[in-house]
Every structure is written in C-alpha cells, then in structure tokens.
Design a protein around this motif. Structure first.
Motif, mmCIF file in Angstrom:
data_model
loop_
_atom_site.group_PDB
_atom_site.id
_atom_site.type_symbol
_atom_site.label_atom_id
_atom_site.label_comp_id
_atom_site.label_asym_id
_atom_site.label_seq_id
_atom_site.Cartn_x
_atom_site.Cartn_y
_atom_site.Cartn_z
ATOM 1 N N UNK A 1 36.247 27.790 98.296
ATOM 2 C CA UNK A 1 36.214 27.564 96.853
ATOM 3 C C UNK A 1 37.585 27.249 96.272
ATOM 4 N N UNK A 2 38.615 27.379 97.057
ATOM 5 C CA UNK A 2 39.962 26.990 96.590
ATOM 6 C C UNK A 2 40.173 25.483 96.724
ATOM 7 N N UNK A 3 39.316 24.811 97.470
ATOM 8 C CA UNK A 3 39.439 23.352 97.650
ATOM 9 C C UNK A 3 39.185 22.648 96.320
ATOM 10 N N UNK A 4 40.068 21.695 95.979
ATOM 11 C CA UNK A 4 39.956 20.946 94.722
ATOM 12 C C UNK A 4 39.515 19.499 94.957
ATOM 13 N N UNK A 5 39.118 19.191 96.179
ATOM 14 C CA UNK A 5 38.561 17.874 96.528
ATOM 15 C C UNK A 5 39.496 16.740 96.116
ATOM 16 N N UNK A 6 40.747 16.821 96.513
ATOM 17 C CA UNK A 6 41.703 15.751 96.201
ATOM 18 C C UNK A 6 41.704 14.657 97.265
ATOM 19 N N UNK A 7 41.058 14.904 98.399
ATOM 20 C CA UNK A 7 40.961 13.952 99.516
ATOM 21 C C UNK A 7 42.296 13.725 100.233
ATOM 22 N N UNK A 8 43.342 14.464 99.879
ATOM 23 C CA UNK A 8 44.614 14.349 100.609
ATOM 24 C C UNK A 8 44.414 14.618 102.098
ATOM 25 N N UNK A 9 43.591 15.622 102.397
ATOM 26 C CA UNK A 9 43.392 16.027 103.784
ATOM 27 C C UNK A 9 42.723 14.930 104.604
ATOM 28 N N UNK A 10 41.721 14.290 104.018
ATOM 29 C CA UNK A 10 41.025 13.217 104.723
ATOM 30 C C UNK A 10 41.961 12.049 104.991
ATOM 31 N N UNK A 11 42.771 11.706 104.001
ATOM 32 C CA UNK A 11 43.712 10.592 104.150
ATOM 33 C C UNK A 11 44.791 10.901 105.184
ATOM 34 N N UNK A 12 45.142 12.170 105.333
ATOM 35 C CA UNK A 12 46.236 12.546 106.234
ATOM 36 C C UNK A 12 45.782 12.682 107.684
ATOM 37 N N UNK A 13 44.486 12.878 107.929
ATOM 38 C CA UNK A 13 44.026 13.175 109.287
ATOM 39 C C UNK A 13 44.253 11.989 110.225
#
Length: 266
Positions: A232-244
């Motif tokens: 629930x701390x995830x803010x869905x910024x998609x930074x993680x997906x772009x960085x993988x």
C-alpha cells in the motif's frame, strides 16, 4: 649483441597500444573521446561525495562498463564499483547513468548522447559505501522477509517432480526473471524517503511464489505485504518498471498483489 627474452617482451608491451590503434584504423571503426563525470566518495578522506571527470577513448559498441574498466585499469585504480558476469545476468553493476537506473554492462555508448558528458553515480536510497558501491543489506533484508522460496505442505511422490500446467506457470512467469539488481527498488521515490518500505523487488519476488500453484504459503506472504510498509506504500509511478533491465512489468505485479490482498487469496 644478443637479445634477451625480457627485451623482446618489453618491446612487445611497449608496441601494444600502437598495434591496437593500427588494427582499429584497418577496420575503419571510428573511436570517440567521451567525457565521464563520476560521483566519487572515499569514506576515509571525503566528508561528502564529489564529482570527478575523466576523458575516455571509446567505440560506439563499447558499454559504460567498458569505460569504467578503462578508467580503473588505465587512469585511476582507486575507482570502485561492482561487476561480475558483465552480461546482464548477475545484476551487480546497477548504477545511475545520466539520472536513470541501468546496468552498466547493458548500456551501450551508442545509445547515449556523447556530445554531452555522461554522469555516473551510485543508485539511490541505500547507504553509500564507496564511489559506485552501496550497502545492499537493507535491500536483501526486505527480500528475505517476504520468504522468497517454495513452501509446500505436501511432499511430491518419491522420485517425482511437482507437476504444474503451462497455464499455471504463465501466471507468475514474468516475475521469475528478477536478478536482484535493486534497479527497480532504488528508482522508487517512496523507497528513497521511507527506509522501512519493502520496495518493488521484494514484492516482485513475493509475487513469484504467491501465484505459484505449487506453493501453500501465499496467505502468509499476503499478510506480510498487507503491512503499512507493504504494497500500500506503492504510488504507481512506474519508475520501477522503466528501470528494470529484464523488462519485468513490476508495477503490474504489485497491482496483482494488491488485488490478492483485497481478495484474501491469490
């Protein structure tokens, strides 16, 4: 006058750069002088990190890791960074390159704007140890906490494997690709500001077992991730997906875990 073996070796070593340059000219491959500005930090002498620039002769097919090797081997042996396989599998050389989390071994010079300096620094959100090296222990502590291993209440038949259909495997296939490089977690703004947040990589590895039809502890992991520092701390910024660097749809995996928490099951 006789010539010793040592004399021959010394002359051979001295001629090596000239031969390498000649070989490059013969192939017609053009080299470029590229400026790297690296954020250096030596805890024994520095109070704060500092930026140091290096000019490196490279080819368009070289990688950032090749440039770092050249700096360390030929210019400044004190430069410190992690690397192992150099083929995008071990994940040890994750760093920020021009403000983005990437693997140095997968980032080609030709994909960067070499008319401008290339900035390289350690990934954010983890304690800086030296130069491009961070302390990964907080990252792995979160990883271990989600119990990233198969937990089954029953044993397979003697000499038999646990059977799983292709359809069941496809449910979590994407999250099996994680190489624990921390690129996703250290790109997350929430992780930068909240040292207790599990982070995307831990949630991805929990997802891998929560949705595994052979596992019987999905509810345990869902309880763990239902914590205030969990999904629930995830803010869905998609930074993680772009960085993988492995192309994992990290944000999608986190959303699927959120839905499973709400349902109370995978």
């Amino acid at each position: 006058m006789s010539t010793s073996v040592t004399d021959v070796i010394e002359r051979t070593d001295a001629d090596a750069p000239a031969r390498a340059e000649e070989a490059a000219n013969d192939t017609g491959i053009q080299s470029f002088l590229v400026t790297f500005i690296i954020r250096r930090f030596n805890p024994e002498v520095d109070e704060e990190p500092r930026w140091v620039d290096y000019d490196v002769e490279l080819y368009s097919t070289d990688r950032v890791l090749d440039a770092l090797h050249k700096i360390k081997w030929e210019v400044d042996g004190s430069l410190t960074f992690r690397r192992s396989c150099a083929h995008g599998i071990c994940g040890s050389d994750a760093m920020r390159i021009n403000g983005r989390n990437r693997l140095a071994c997968k980032t080609l010079i030709k994909d960067l704007d070499i008319s401008q300096p290339i900035y390289v620094e350690a990934i954010k959100g983890l304690p800086l140890e030296k130069d491009l090296v961070v302390d990964m222990e907080p990252f792995f502590a979160s990883y271990r906490e989600v119990q990233p291993f198969l937990i089954a209440n029953s044993k397979p038949e003697p000499g038999k494997e646990r059977i799983q259909s292709i359809v069941d495997r496809e449910v979590f296939d994407d999250t099996t690709k994680c190489i624990l490089c921390a690129a996703c977690t250290s790109s997350c703004p929430v992780f930068w500001t909240d040292g207790q947040y599990f982070g995307p990589a831990a949630i991805v590895n929990a997802h891998r077992f929560i949705f595994d039809s052979r596992d019987d502890a999905g509810d345990v992991r869902l309880d763990i991730l239902n914590d205030k520092e969990g999904v629930w701390r995830c803010r869905t910024t998609f930074n993680c997906t772009e960085a993988c660097p492995r192309g994992i749809e990290v944000t999608k995996a986190i959303a699927e875990v959120k839905q499973a928490v709400l349902r109370g099951r995978a």
